[in-house]
Design a protein around this motif. Structure first.
Motif, PDB file in Angstrom:
ATOM      1  N   PHE A 145       0.816  -1.257   0.011  1.00  0.00           N
ATOM      2  CA  PHE A 145      -0.357   0.018  -0.044  1.00  0.00           C
ATOM      3  C   PHE A 145       0.827   1.035   0.085  1.00  0.00           C
ATOM      4  O   PHE A 145       2.121   1.484   0.640  1.00  0.00           O
ATOM      5  N   ASP A 146       0.746   2.689  -0.944  1.00  0.00           N
ATOM      6  CA  ASP A 146       1.587   3.915  -0.750  1.00  0.00           C
ATOM      7  C   ASP A 146       0.499   4.515  -1.328  1.00  0.00           C
ATOM      8  O   ASP A 146      -0.383   4.757  -2.217  1.00  0.00           O
ATOM      9  N   HIS A 147       0.382   5.716  -0.158  1.00  0.00           N
ATOM     10  CA  HIS A 147      -0.451   6.649  -0.087  1.00  0.00           C
ATOM     11  C   HIS A 147      -0.784   7.088  -1.675  1.00  0.00           C
ATOM     12  O   HIS A 147      -1.762   7.726  -2.010  1.00  0.00           O
ATOM     13  N   ASN A 148       0.992   7.489  -2.289  1.00  0.00           N
ATOM     14  CA  ASN A 148       0.327   8.313  -3.793  1.00  0.00           C
ATOM     15  C   ASN A 148      -0.515   7.071  -4.683  1.00  0.00           C
ATOM     16  O   ASN A 148      -1.027   8.082  -5.465  1.00  0.00           O
ATOM     17  N   ALA A 149      -0.539   6.205  -4.178  1.00  0.00           N
ATOM     18  CA  ALA A 149      -0.903   5.404  -5.726  1.00  0.00           C
ATOM     19  C   ALA A 149      -2.280   5.778  -5.193  1.00  0.00           C
ATOM     20  O   ALA A 149      -2.942   5.444  -6.499  1.00  0.00           O
ATOM     21  N   GLN A 150      -2.694   5.212  -3.382  1.00  0.00           N
ATOM     22  CA  GLN A 150      -3.763   5.773  -3.590  1.00  0.00           C
ATOM     23  C   GLN A 150      -4.474   6.597  -4.521  1.00  0.00           C
ATOM     24  O   GLN A 150      -5.518   6.544  -4.564  1.00  0.00           O
ATOM     25  N   SER A 151      -3.999   7.912  -4.298  1.00  0.00           N
ATOM     26  CA  SER A 151      -4.675   9.176  -4.570  1.00  0.00           C
ATOM     27  C   SER A 151      -4.716   8.903  -6.225  1.00  0.00           C
ATOM     28  O   SER A 151      -5.640   9.859  -6.296  1.00  0.00           O
ATOM     29  N   LEU A 152      -3.698   8.526  -6.487  1.00  0.00           N
ATOM     30  CA  LEU A 152      -4.053   8.367  -7.939  1.00  0.00           C
ATOM     31  C   LEU A 152      -5.069   7.615  -8.072  1.00  0.00           C
ATOM     32  O   LEU A 152      -6.188   7.755  -8.963  1.00  0.00           O
ATOM     33  N   ARG A 153      -5.196   6.359  -7.421  1.00  0.00           N
ATOM     34  CA  ARG A 153      -6.469   5.209  -7.755  1.00  0.00           C
ATOM     35  C   ARG A 153      -7.723   5.873  -7.191  1.00  0.00           C
ATOM     36  O   ARG A 153      -9.154   5.896  -7.687  1.00  0.00           O
ATOM     37  N   ILE A 154      -8.062   6.957  -6.375  1.00  0.00           N
ATOM     38  CA  ILE A 154      -8.867   7.430  -6.055  1.00  0.00           C
ATOM     39  C   ILE A 154      -9.082   8.684  -7.340  1.00  0.00           C
ATOM     40  O   ILE A 154     -10.310   8.477  -7.525  1.00  0.00           O
ATOM     41  N   VAL A 155      -8.567   9.461  -7.188  1.00  0.00           N
ATOM     42  CA  VAL A 155      -8.430  10.406  -8.584  1.00  0.00           C
ATOM     43  C   VAL A 155      -9.196   9.859 -10.027  1.00  0.00           C
ATOM     44  O   VAL A 155      -9.367  10.663 -11.305  1.00  0.00           O
ATOM     45  N   THR A 156      -9.017   8.694 -10.263  1.00  0.00           N
ATOM     46  CA  THR A 156      -8.520   7.522 -11.947  1.00  0.00           C
ATOM     47  C   THR A 156     -10.179   6.298 -12.210  1.00  0.00           C
ATOM     48  O   THR A 156     -10.179   6.048 -13.234  1.00  0.00           O
ATOM     49  N   ALA A 157     -10.651   5.861 -10.245  1.00  0.00           N
ATOM     50  CA  ALA A 157     -11.331   4.885 -10.488  1.00  0.00           C
ATOM     51  C   ALA A 157     -12.014   4.937  -9.494  1.00  0.00           C
ATOM     52  O   ALA A 157     -13.933   4.931  -9.378  1.00  0.00           O
ATOM     53  N   LEU A 158     -11.968   5.418  -7.982  1.00  0.00           N
ATOM     54  CA  LEU A 158     -12.752   5.512  -7.552  1.00  0.00           C
ATOM     55  C   LEU A 158     -13.984   6.223  -6.485  1.00  0.00           C
ATOM     56  O   LEU A 158     -14.579   6.076  -6.542  1.00  0.00           O
ATOM     57  N   GLU A 159     -13.801   7.706  -7.632  1.00  0.00           N
ATOM     58  CA  GLU A 159     -14.556   9.006  -7.307  1.00  0.00           C
ATOM     59  C   GLU A 159     -15.195   8.182  -7.906  1.00  0.00           C
ATOM     60  O   GLU A 159     -14.885   8.739  -9.751  1.00  0.00           O
ATOM     61  N   ARG A 160     -17.107   8.398  -7.974  1.00  0.00           N
ATOM     62  CA  ARG A 160     -17.642   8.046  -8.967  1.00  0.00           C
ATOM     63  C   ARG A 160     -18.680   9.499  -9.406  1.00  0.00           C
ATOM     64  O   ARG A 160     -19.671   9.419  -8.395  1.00  0.00           O
ATOM     65  N   ARG A 161     -18.424  10.361 -10.124  1.00  0.00           N
ATOM     66  CA  ARG A 161     -19.645  11.587  -9.507  1.00  0.00           C
ATOM     67  C   ARG A 161     -19.604  11.638 -10.897  1.00  0.00           C
ATOM     68  O   ARG A 161     -20.856  12.607 -11.445  1.00  0.00           O
ATOM     69  N   TYR A 162     -19.099  11.447 -12.165  1.00  0.00           N
ATOM     70  CA  TYR A 162     -19.287  12.207 -13.456  1.00  0.00           C
ATOM     71  C   TYR A 162     -20.614  10.933 -14.710  1.00  0.00           C
ATOM     72  O   TYR A 162     -19.655   9.287 -14.153  1.00  0.00           O
TER      73      TYR A 162
END
Length: 404
Positions: free
Chosen positions: A133-150
């Motif tokens: 687990f790497d928090h920078n990698a997780q940040s990328l995962r959040i803004v490219t996959a896990l946020e579902r707004r659009y």
């Protein structure tokens, strides 16, 4: 600062330096979108970040002290806002794109778990066999996959420049200038295969400004929170070259000043000295390395926005002091050890019984192979706030530790 730098930096038609990132030259988004009539691409990125669920969650995530220990301690959100303020000051002084700088600063901590680095250590152990687990990698995962707004895509569909800043703000991940031989986190490697982020090159000056602002903010404000918590006293700062010199300066200028105001005077001067050092060092490196464009920055052989050698030694000394007197203080360290056990217990329970996950998460866990199930659970846990993680622990277990 603008008067100091104005004669050193030529500007283009948009008022930015030649080595800044210019919004009209953005490399675009993974999913193309029409241009906005009122905002630049980087302004849209910043706005999407601020309106995201992940940004709101930062309010209840630990910086050093668990979020409910006191109203005046930093949380991930207040830390992020302070980083953004410092980063914008750099952008203004160096004629960089302020909106891109702010976007990278605001998104840089999205991937942090509940309970700060304690939660990250716990998840890294649990996911060790699956890429860690790497928090920078997780940040990328959040803004490219896990946020579902659009409707058209998952994630926030941020520009190349914001994403490269998120991933590479601490330097290249591959190539001769990479800081270590550690493999690229699998989440970053997978996204890079879809939307190349030039992992072997430096990120923009805007991203570098955000990264060093993070160092300045936590080195200063963790001292401040340590004083507030009573873990260190003003006189303890005498042993630090930077803070000690400032303490003596404040006491000489304001004899008899009360301890609270003395602390505030020290902290604001602490930030100012580091900021002025970085600007002077950056201007010297821009000249010495012949940096004339954003591409020159990416192709450089070293970080451009940086501390001078003497200041970096002082920053390292402060960091070591914080580890010894604050982060490893029994009061803090004991609570964080318990927090690690909370996260580990939640992880084990959800992997063992995925049906205990909430609606939406439980359905998506059905039929997942082990390597995807553990990452799915890691995604769920990493998004939790401190208070929600404790509430989930109380729901699933008979006894939950009090982390105060």
């Amino acid at each position: 600062m603008s008067d100091w730098t104005e004669h050193r930096i030529g500007t283009g038609h948009d008022g930015l330096a030649s080595f800044a990132v210019h919004a009209e030259e953005s490399r675009g988004r993974l999913f193309p979108e029409p241009d906005s009539r009122t905002r630049t691409p980087f302004q849209r990125d910043r706005d999407r970040i601020v309106h995201s669920t992940a940004f709101r969650r930062l309010k209840h995530k630990t910086q050093v002290f668990v979020a409910y220990e006191g109203d005046h301690y930093r949380t991930r959100l207040t830390h992020t806002i302070e980083v953004s303020q410092i980063a914008r000051a750099f952008a203004r002084a160096l004629r960089l794109d302020e909106d891109l700088t702010e976007a990278v600063a605001l998104v840089h901590d999205f991937g942090h778990t509940p309970f700060g680095h304690a939660g990250e250590r716990a998840l890294d152990r649990k996911l060790e066999a699956f890429g860690g687990f790497d928090h920078n990698a997780q940040s990328l995962r959040i803004v490219t996959a896990l946020e579902r707004r659009y409707a058209e895509f998952d994630g926030l569909n941020l520009t190349f420049e914001t994403l490269e800043g998120l991933v590479k703000h601490n330097g290249p991940l591959t190539g001769p200038n990479a800081p270590s031989p550690h493999p690229v986190p699998p989440q970053i490697a997978a996204f890079d295969a879809r939307f190349p982020l030039a992992l072997d090159r430096f990120a923009s000056l805007e991203a570098q400004a955000a990264a060093i602002s993070d160092d300045i903010a936590y080195n200063t404000h963790d001292l401040d929170d340590g004083l507030r918590a009573g873990l260190i006293a003003l006189d303890d700062l005498e042993q630090l070259e930077l803070a000690g010199d400032i303490l003596r300066e404040v006491r000489a200028r304001h004899p008899g000043l009360d301890p609270v105001r003395t602390g505030h005077e020290i902290m604001r001067r602490h930030i100012t000295r580091m900021v002025e050092d970085v600007i002077a060092t950056t201007l010297a490196r821009l000249d010495a390395d012949g940096i004339g464009s954003a591409e020159d920055v990416r192709a450089a052989s070293r970080t451009i926005v940086d501390f001078s050698g003497p200041m970096r030694e002082q920053v390292a000394q402060t960091r070591a002091f914080l580890f010894r007197r604050v982060y490893r203080n029994p009061k803090v360290f004991g609570a964080m050890e318990q927090a690690e056990r909370v996260v580990e217990a939640l992880f084990d329970r959800f992997v063992e019984t995925p049906s205990l996950l909430p609606d939406g998460w439980a359905e998506k866990a059905i039929g997942l192979p082990p390597e995807r199930l553990v990452r799915h659970v890691g995604d769920y846990l990493s998004g939790m706030t401190d208070s929600f993680a404790l509430a989930e622990h109380r729901r699933l277990f008979d006894a939950t530790p009090d982390l105060r």
